[in-house]
Scaffold this active site. Structure first.
Site, PDB file in Angstrom:
ATOM      1  N   CYS A  50     -23.772  23.731 -13.310  1.00  0.00           N
ATOM      2  CA  CYS A  50     -23.599  25.023 -12.651  1.00  0.00           C
ATOM      3  C   CYS A  50     -24.949  25.661 -12.327  1.00  0.00           C
ATOM      4  O   CYS A  50     -25.982  25.340 -12.934  1.00  0.00           O
ATOM      5  CB  CYS A  50     -22.813  25.971 -13.561  1.00  0.00           C
ATOM      6  N   GLU A  52     -25.932  28.634 -13.029  1.00  0.00           N
ATOM      7  CA  GLU A  52     -26.468  29.385 -14.170  1.00  0.00           C
ATOM      8  C   GLU A  52     -27.251  28.452 -15.089  1.00  0.00           C
ATOM      9  O   GLU A  52     -28.316  28.814 -15.617  1.00  0.00           O
ATOM     10  CB  GLU A  52     -25.322  30.034 -14.964  1.00  0.00           C
ATOM     11  N   CYS A  83     -18.323  30.367 -15.324  1.00  0.00           N
ATOM     12  CA  CYS A  83     -17.324  29.602 -16.077  1.00  0.00           C
ATOM     13  C   CYS A  83     -17.536  29.830 -17.577  1.00  0.00           C
ATOM     14  O   CYS A  83     -18.563  30.377 -18.000  1.00  0.00           O
ATOM     15  CB  CYS A  83     -17.428  28.119 -15.725  1.00  0.00           C
ATOM     16  N   CYS A  86     -20.806  28.502 -19.019  1.00  0.00           N
ATOM     17  CA  CYS A  86     -21.993  29.275 -18.624  1.00  0.00           C
ATOM     18  C   CYS A  86     -22.048  30.619 -19.340  1.00  0.00           C
ATOM     19  O   CYS A  86     -23.131  31.146 -19.592  1.00  0.00           O
ATOM     20  CB  CYS A  86     -22.033  29.462 -17.111  1.00  0.00           C
TER      21      CYS A  86
HETATM   22  N1  THU Z   1     -19.978  26.824 -10.322  1.00  0.00           N
HETATM   23  C1  THU Z   1     -21.190  27.360 -10.641  1.00  0.00           C
HETATM   24  O1  THU Z   1     -22.248  26.792 -10.342  1.00  0.00           O
HETATM   25  N2  THU Z   1     -21.215  28.534 -11.310  1.00  0.00           N
HETATM   26  C2  THU Z   1     -20.116  29.279 -11.583  1.00  0.00           C
HETATM   27  O2  THU Z   1     -20.256  30.353 -12.164  1.00  0.00           O
HETATM   28  C3  THU Z   1     -18.777  28.797 -11.204  1.00  0.00           C
HETATM   29  C4  THU Z   1     -18.709  27.403 -10.680  1.00  0.00           C
HETATM   30  C5  THU Z   1     -19.963  25.569  -9.555  1.00  0.00           C
HETATM   31  C6  THU Z   1     -19.550  24.331 -10.295  1.00  0.00           C
HETATM   32  C7  THU Z   1     -19.091  23.441  -9.155  1.00  0.00           C
HETATM   33  O3  THU Z   1     -20.230  22.773  -8.605  1.00  0.00           O
HETATM   34  C8  THU Z   1     -18.568  24.409  -8.112  1.00  0.00           C
HETATM   35  O4  THU Z   1     -19.061  25.682  -8.476  1.00  0.00           O
HETATM   36  C9  THU Z   1     -17.051  24.447  -8.028  1.00  0.00           C
HETATM   37  O5  THU Z   1     -16.493  24.651  -9.278  1.00  0.00           O
END
Ligand code: THU
Length: 135
Positions: A50, A52, A83, A86
């Site tokens: 992610c 974060e 998520c 994170c």
């Molecule tokens: N994702 C993030 O990078 N941060 C978040 O807070 C929520 C989800 C990304 C993970 C994945 O690459 C995409 O968003 C779809 O879930």
């Protein structure tokens, strides 16, 4: 630079060929520095990381470990909350009072805090077992 703007600029570099959902994150440290990250997906889907997590890694590499403010941005109908994983990662480096701005590329923002996102976070205090106190 405003933190949401830093996250927005970072987001342009997200690597999200599988979900097409690009996310940017920016952290301001207690010392005033800004570190950014983006989501980096992988063809083995669970190996993706992610935005974060990327920002936290950049901050640690930059020699900082205390977060004073967070911003996350995505192109979504509503501001996207971090998520669960994170939330725990942020709680490692940010106190519950730390402001988290969730933003959309359409200009919507929602302000919350690390504590609101993860009440009762697992912390270092939980690692000490009762038998560790000499009893
Ligand atoms: N994702 C993030 O990078 N941060 C978040 O807070 C929520 C989800 C990304 C993970 C994945 O690459 C995409 O968003 C779809 O879930």
């Amino acid at each position: 630079m405003e933190l949401v703007e830093a996250a927005r600029e970072a987001r342009e570099r997200a690597y999200a060929p599988y979900s097409n959902f690009k996310v940017g994150a920016a952290l301001r440290t207690a010392g005033g520095e800004v570190f950014c990250g983006v989501n980096v997906e992988n063809v083995a889907y669970p190996e993706g990381t992610c935005a974060e997590a990327g920002a936290i890694a950049a901050m640690v590499m930059g020699g900082e470990t205390r977060v004073a403010e967070v911003a996350v941005i995505a192109d979504s109908p509503a501001p996207v909350p971090p998520c669960g994983g994170c939330r725990q990662k942020l709680a490692e480096f940010a106190g519950p009072e730390v402001k988290v701005t969730l933003a959309t590329t359409r200009g919507e923002t929602l302000e919350t805090t690390v504590g609101e996102l993860l009440p009762g976070a697992f912390g270092t205090g939980h690692l000490v077992s009762p038998s560790d106190d000499g009893a």
